[in-house]
Design a protein around this motif. Structure first.
Motif, short mmCIF file in Angstrom:
data_model
loop_
_atom_site.label_atom_id
_atom_site.label_comp_id
_atom_site.label_asym_id
_atom_site.label_seq_id
_atom_site.Cartn_x
_atom_site.Cartn_y
_atom_site.Cartn_z
N ASN A 104 22.85 7.62 -1.21
CA ASN A 104 21.64 8.22 -0.64
C ASN A 104 20.50 8.81 -1.69
O ASN A 104 19.56 8.45 -1.57
N ILE A 105 21.20 9.71 -2.57
CA ILE A 105 20.29 9.86 -3.48
C ILE A 105 19.79 9.15 -4.53
O ILE A 105 18.70 8.92 -5.00
N TYR A 106 20.85 8.56 -5.15
CA TYR A 106 20.42 7.80 -6.35
C TYR A 106 19.49 6.49 -6.18
O TYR A 106 18.60 6.50 -6.64
N PRO A 107 19.76 6.07 -4.89
CA PRO A 107 18.86 5.05 -4.56
C PRO A 107 17.41 5.23 -4.51
O PRO A 107 16.47 4.53 -4.74
N THR A 108 17.22 6.55 -3.92
CA THR A 108 15.90 6.79 -3.96
C THR A 108 14.78 6.81 -5.40
O THR A 108 13.99 6.51 -5.52
N TYR A 109 15.93 6.98 -6.44
CA TYR A 109 15.29 6.65 -7.92
C TYR A 109 14.89 5.12 -8.07
O TYR A 109 13.94 4.60 -8.59
N THR A 110 15.81 4.33 -7.54
CA THR A 110 15.72 2.97 -7.57
C THR A 110 14.33 2.62 -7.07
O THR A 110 13.64 1.86 -7.63
N TYR A 111 14.00 3.11 -5.97
CA TYR A 111 12.98 2.86 -4.99
C TYR A 111 11.59 3.13 -5.66
O TYR A 111 10.48 2.63 -5.36
N VAL A 112 11.73 4.17 -6.46
CA VAL A 112 10.35 4.72 -7.17
C VAL A 112 10.30 4.47 -8.45
O VAL A 112 9.11 4.51 -9.27
N ASP A 113 11.33 4.22 -9.29
CA ASP A 113 11.23 4.16 -10.63
C ASP A 113 10.13 2.85 -10.85
O ASP A 113 9.33 2.97 -11.78
N MET A 114 10.18 1.88 -10.18
CA MET A 114 9.01 0.62 -10.19
C MET A 114 8.82 0.51 -8.79
O MET A 114 9.07 -0.49 -8.13
N LEU A 139 17.09 15.38 1.11
CA LEU A 139 18.70 14.88 0.78
C LEU A 139 19.06 16.03 -0.41
O LEU A 139 20.28 16.53 -0.16
N TYR A 140 18.40 16.66 -1.08
CA TYR A 140 18.80 17.78 -2.21
C TYR A 140 18.98 19.06 -1.39
O TYR A 140 19.81 19.77 -1.66
N GLY A 141 18.21 18.99 -0.26
CA GLY A 141 18.39 20.08 0.87
C GLY A 141 19.86 20.25 1.34
O GLY A 141 20.34 21.06 1.39
N VAL A 142 20.17 19.07 1.76
CA VAL A 142 21.57 18.77 2.30
C VAL A 142 22.51 19.03 1.01
O VAL A 142 23.52 19.73 1.43
N LEU A 143 22.48 18.77 0.05
CA LEU A 143 23.39 18.88 -1.06
C LEU A 143 23.45 20.44 -1.29
O LEU A 143 24.41 21.00 -1.34
N ASP A 175 12.56 22.82 -12.04
CA ASP A 175 11.51 23.77 -11.63
C ASP A 175 11.65 23.92 -9.89
O ASP A 175 11.78 25.00 -9.50
N TRP A 176 11.81 22.83 -9.62
CA TRP A 176 11.67 22.66 -8.04
C TRP A 176 12.97 23.10 -7.64
O TRP A 176 13.08 23.86 -6.43
N HIS A 177 14.21 22.66 -8.24
CA HIS A 177 15.52 23.27 -7.95
C HIS A 177 15.75 24.55 -8.17
O HIS A 177 16.39 25.43 -7.35
N ALA A 178 14.85 25.23 -9.32
CA ALA A 178 15.09 26.55 -9.29
C ALA A 178 14.49 27.37 -8.04
O ALA A 178 15.20 28.45 -7.71
N GLU A 179 13.43 26.68 -7.64
CA GLU A 179 12.82 27.40 -6.44
C GLU A 179 13.49 27.08 -5.02
O GLU A 179 13.67 28.16 -4.29
N ASN A 180 13.87 25.95 -5.01
CA ASN A 180 14.38 25.55 -3.68
C ASN A 180 15.99 25.28 -3.62
O ASN A 180 16.60 25.12 -2.55
N GLY A 181 16.66 25.16 -4.76
CA GLY A 181 18.16 24.87 -4.64
C GLY A 181 18.98 25.89 -5.88
O GLY A 181 19.24 25.24 -6.64
N PRO A 182 18.79 26.92 -5.50
CA PRO A 182 19.41 27.96 -6.41
C PRO A 182 21.09 27.76 -6.73
O PRO A 182 21.54 27.77 -8.11
N LYS A 183 21.78 26.93 -5.69
CA LYS A 183 23.43 26.68 -6.15
C LYS A 183 23.19 25.60 -7.03
O LYS A 183 24.04 25.59 -7.95
N LEU A 184 22.35 24.61 -6.60
CA LEU A 184 22.61 22.95 -7.68
C LEU A 184 21.97 23.57 -8.94
O LEU A 184 22.51 23.04 -10.00
#
Ligand SMILES: N[C@@H](CCC(=O)N[C@@H](CS)C(=O)NCC(=O)O)C(=O)O
Length: 204
Positions: A104-114, A139-143, A175-184
């Motif tokens: 789920n998460i890794y493919p989102t990079y495949t979709y936007v890298d190009m 997806l990061y929120g779910v994680l 920076d986004w994770h620091a604000e939205n994903g303290p555990k990650l």
């Protein structure tokens, strides 16, 4: 073994594991794979998708797919410090979230890298990339909601923590994770502070 990769790309997921297991490997730096999508090079010769991580084993067998490599390295070393073994109570959660990340998460990079690979109309590509990035945040929120702390599975460190540390460097970035994903975020920092990984994590 030979690992095709680039510092801080997905090959870090495998390289961190090789380092923690203390396995010998040669690192083959591929360069930016998006500079020439059609390049016929040493990586394409072993992996038709020309993706990293690609690991060539001592007997010449080619391994791709970070999750498959993660499971194989545990088999090869007969160790369970990064992959909970079949009898471990964390086994089911480990498998579930390992595949969640790569499916789920890794493919989102495949979709936007190009984006042009998926959306021909140039004018639509920015909006498309934004939609994919937004979905990745969901997806990061779910994680984040699943991570137990101090490690992803709780008291037990695993390869999932390595995945978290590697992928949270990518958009939407730390920076986004620091604000939205303290555990990650805490997991990522703890992974990168491990004595066996510090130098790899800090390299340019
Ligand atoms: N499913 C693969 C994904 C690997 C992947 O997408 N790697 C990226 C770099 S982080 C890549 O090589 N992209 C080049 C491309 O897709 O052309 C895995 O889990 O190993």
């Amino acid at each position: 073994m030979k690992l095709y990769g680039m510092p801080h790309w997905g090959s870090d997921i495998v390289e961190y594991q090789l380092a923690l297991y203390g396995l010998d490997y040669a690192f083959v730096k591929t360069g930016n794979l998006f500079d020439d999508l059609s390049a016929e090079d040493a990586l394409r010769a072993v992996n038709p998708l020309r993706q990293i991580p690609t690991l060539v084993l001592e007997d010449g067998a080619v391994m791709t797919e970070s999750a498959a490599i993660t499971l194989l390295l545990a088999d090869m070393t007969e160790r369970d410090d990064l992959v909970p073994g079949p009898g471990a109570k964390e086994r089911a959660a480990f498998l579930r979230w390992l595949i969640f990340i790569v499916a789920n998460i890794y493919p989102t990079y495949t979709y936007v890298d190009m984006p042009s690979r998926f959306v021909a109309d140039e004018r639509a590509q920015d909006a498309y990339a934004q939609a994919v990035h937004d979905y990745a945040k969901t997806l990061y929120g779910v994680l984040e909601g699943t991570a137990k702390g101090p490690w992803f599975l709780g008291e037990r460190f695993s390869a999932l923590d390595i995945y978290v540390a590697v992928i949270t460097r990518w958009t939407p970035r730390r920076d986004w994770h620091a604000e939205n994903g303290p555990k990650l975020m805490a997991i990522s920092e703890a992974v990168e502070a491990l004595p066996g990984l510090k130098a790899l994590a800090a390299r340019a």
